[in-house]
Each structure stands twice: as C-alpha cells, then as structure tokens.
Design an enzyme around this catalytic site. Structure first.
Site, mmCIF file in Angstrom:
data_model
loop_
_atom_site.group_PDB
_atom_site.id
_atom_site.type_symbol
_atom_site.label_atom_id
_atom_site.label_comp_id
_atom_site.label_asym_id
_atom_site.label_seq_id
_atom_site.Cartn_x
_atom_site.Cartn_y
_atom_site.Cartn_z
ATOM 1 N N ASP A 44 -12.348 -21.253 46.328
ATOM 2 C CA ASP A 44 -11.558 -21.957 47.345
ATOM 3 C C ASP A 44 -10.155 -21.356 47.446
ATOM 4 O O ASP A 44 -9.353 -21.783 48.274
ATOM 5 C CB ASP A 44 -11.538 -23.472 47.101
ATOM 6 N N SER A 45 -9.879 -20.320 46.637
ATOM 7 C CA SER A 45 -8.667 -19.516 46.844
ATOM 8 C C SER A 45 -8.714 -18.856 48.217
ATOM 9 O O SER A 45 -7.696 -18.348 48.692
ATOM 10 C CB SER A 45 -8.526 -18.452 45.744
ATOM 11 N N ASP A 83 -17.718 -22.010 45.223
ATOM 12 C CA ASP A 83 -16.773 -23.040 44.776
ATOM 13 C C ASP A 83 -16.960 -24.307 45.616
ATOM 14 O O ASP A 83 -17.116 -24.229 46.834
ATOM 15 C CB ASP A 83 -15.343 -22.519 45.001
ATOM 16 N N LYS A 113 -19.381 -23.886 41.358
ATOM 17 C CA LYS A 113 -18.287 -24.180 40.424
ATOM 18 C C LYS A 113 -17.558 -25.416 40.909
ATOM 19 O O LYS A 113 -17.387 -25.607 42.121
ATOM 20 C CB LYS A 113 -17.313 -23.007 40.342
ATOM 21 N N GLU A 115 -14.200 -28.306 39.680
ATOM 22 C CA GLU A 115 -13.068 -28.544 38.787
ATOM 23 C C GLU A 115 -13.187 -29.915 38.131
ATOM 24 O O GLU A 115 -13.333 -30.921 38.836
ATOM 25 C CB GLU A 115 -11.752 -28.467 39.572
ATOM 26 N N GLU A 182 -8.494 -21.950 33.192
ATOM 27 C CA GLU A 182 -7.387 -21.382 33.971
ATOM 28 C C GLU A 182 -6.048 -21.901 33.447
ATOM 29 O O GLU A 182 -5.874 -23.102 33.213
ATOM 30 C CB GLU A 182 -7.533 -21.745 35.461
HETATM 31 O O1 KIV Z 1 -10.873 -20.319 43.789
HETATM 32 C C1 KIV Z 1 -10.703 -19.455 42.930
HETATM 33 O O2 KIV Z 1 -10.440 -18.281 43.215
HETATM 34 C C2 KIV Z 1 -10.834 -19.845 41.533
HETATM 35 C C3 KIV Z 1 -10.571 -18.812 40.494
HETATM 36 C C4 KIV Z 1 -9.134 -18.567 40.407
HETATM 37 C C5 KIV Z 1 -11.167 -19.168 39.186
HETATM 38 O O3 KIV Z 1 -11.120 -20.970 41.258
#
Ligand code: KIV
Length: 285
Positions: A44-45, A83, A113, A115, A182
C-alpha cells in the site's frame, strides 16, 4: 515455478536470507524478476510512491487488485504478496476473508499481508483456516500513522518491546507464514527472529532478520528529497531521469530532437506527387 510460502519456510530453516522488494507496475516487476528476488510485495506504499499521497490510508482494495494483476502477469518466479489496505480487514474476520479472497482471485496473488499483532491473531487464524496465506506486519505500521503520531520507530522501551514480542509470537501461533518487522531497533529485530520459527522480513529492523524488504523507489532515488534512514541507494536513477528529461525539453525547444535517425521516410515519387497537388491535398478533390 513460483516461489511458495513453503520455500520461505525452507529458507528460514536453512538460514538463507530472503530478498523482497515492492513492485507496482510492469517496470518494477520486470526489474525485480530479473534480479531474482524471492518475493514481491504489491504494497500500500503505492499510495505514497505512485499516487503521491502522504500516507497509505487513501489506498483502496481495487488499487491493490489492479497493480497486483500487473505484477503477477509480468513475473514468473517470485511469490507475489498483496497488501490489504486500511480498514479492509479490521472490521471482522468475515470482511478480511472476503477481501483477501478478492486479492487472490482477482489480483492473482499467492499471499496477502496485513498490519497487526496480538489483537488481529483471531482474524489471521480464521483466514489461514480458510486457505489464505497470511504475512503479518508489526512494529511501525504505516496504516496506524495517525495513532502513532507519525512514522516512528517502535519498541524502544521495555513495555512496547515486550508487546512486540507478544505480537510476533501471536501471529506465528495464529498461522502467519512470515512477519514483516518494520521500524524496530536492530537488537529487538534479532530477538524476535530468534524467538520465532517463521521468517521475519525486516525493513528498518536490522541485519539479523530472516530477510529484508525495501520500497522499490527508495533503492533508486526515484522520489526527490525522500530517502528513509533504513534504505540504501543502489543507483541514483532519479537524478539521471531529471537530467535526461531536462535535456529532452531543451532539445525539443532548440529543434535538436528529433533528427533523421528518429524519423520515418517515404518514397520520393509519392512525395513529389503530393507536392504537385498542393501540400494540403485539396487539388485531389
Ligand atoms: O506497503 C509497503 O510497501 C510495505 C513495506 C514497506 C513492508 O508495507
């Protein structure tokens, strides 16, 4: 053959470092694939590095599905992890399963993934029982940026470090196949890695994690003025791109570009006939 979560576990057991990077589009996916990364995260970056947002909070499930389908199509070897965006898994296990299902079915990813630590363990358990491979993410959780009061290193004092250890154990016991650590102090990253049986994938968590992940744009300086302490610049492509773009604009303005080399030809007789009829072709009507 694509890397699987079993390969991740085998690498953990054999103490072979796991290399992961984020990818969002054809270019980043192809560069990651060519370098032989073991896993690619459609993170989600994307909100920050592609959409130009300040946080990942505006990212929607549809965005990750869209980018994941590109990355899956353009890669053959790495495990592709999708994500789960803010509030797409925290409301109920049913919501998490339904949305993760969309990432697997429509995005084509091999794992998701999310959080969260101890408090999310029941949801992770239900997802894993349903057949969804889950990578957990603890420590600095960017989706909780407002709660944390900024992107801050986590687990620096005894209480928060103990909680992070509990979080790590809880997600492992719930069935997560790996956990991203992280923004935690390196010794805590080491302690958690030693305590767990699943791989830890660090970003700003020191050199002792089972693997590392970095944001694609940070490795190549693609975003002006943005270089987190945990990242290393492997090639300054951002500067090269900006210089190249300025040269292009200059050459268009001075008519140095394009030249014959960048142009297409046509037969002389066609051109002569065209000219004889008037350049606008009206004499033909
Ligand atoms: O969204 C992302 O890029 C991340 C990584 C920094 C682990 O969660």
């Amino acid at each position: 053959m694509r890397t699987t979560i079993r390969d991740f576990q085998k690498m953990r057991v054999e103490n072979q470092p796991i290399a992961m990077v984020t990818a969002y589009d054809a270019m980043s996916a192809q560069v990651a694939e060519a370098a032989g990364v073991h896993g690619v995260l459609v993170g989600d970056s994307v909100g920050m590095v592609v959409q130009g947002q300040d946080t990942p909070i505006p990212v929607r499930l549809e965005h990750i599905i869209y980018h994941a389908s590109i990355v899956v199509r353009l890669t053959q070897a790495p495990l592709v992890v999708g994500d789960m965006p803010f509030l797409t898994y925290n409301i109920s296990p049913e919501q998490a399963i339904a949305n993760a299902g969309r990432l697997l079915q429509e995005g084509g990813v091999g794992a998701i993934k999310l959080e969260g630590g101890e408090f999310l363990a029941p949801t992770i358990r239900r997802m894993v029982e349903t057949g969804i491979p889950v990578m957990a993410h603890i420590g600095l959780m960017p989706q909780s940026v407002h709660k944390m009061g900024g992107m801050r290193v986590q687990g620096k004092d005894l209480d928060t470090a103990r909680q992070l250890l509990r979080d790590a154990v809880a997600v492992e016991e719930a069935g997560a196949f790996a956990v991203v650590l992280e923004g935690v102090p390196a010794p805590l990253g080491q302690l958690i890695t030693e305590r767990l049986h699943i791989p830890t994938i660090g970003i700003g968590a020191g050199p002792h994690c089972s693997g590392q992940i970095q944001v694609f744009h940070d490795l190549f300086g693609l975003l002006e003025g943005h270089m987190p302490k945990h990242a290393k610049l492997y090639a300054q492509l951002g500067t090269l791109m900006r210089e190249g773009m300025a040269a292009y604009v200059h050459e268009v303005q001075t008519r140095e570009f394009p030249t014959q080399e960048n142009s297409f030809t046509m037969k002389d007789d066609v051109l002569t006939a065209l000219r004889a009829n008037g350049a606008d072709g009206r004499a033909d009507r």
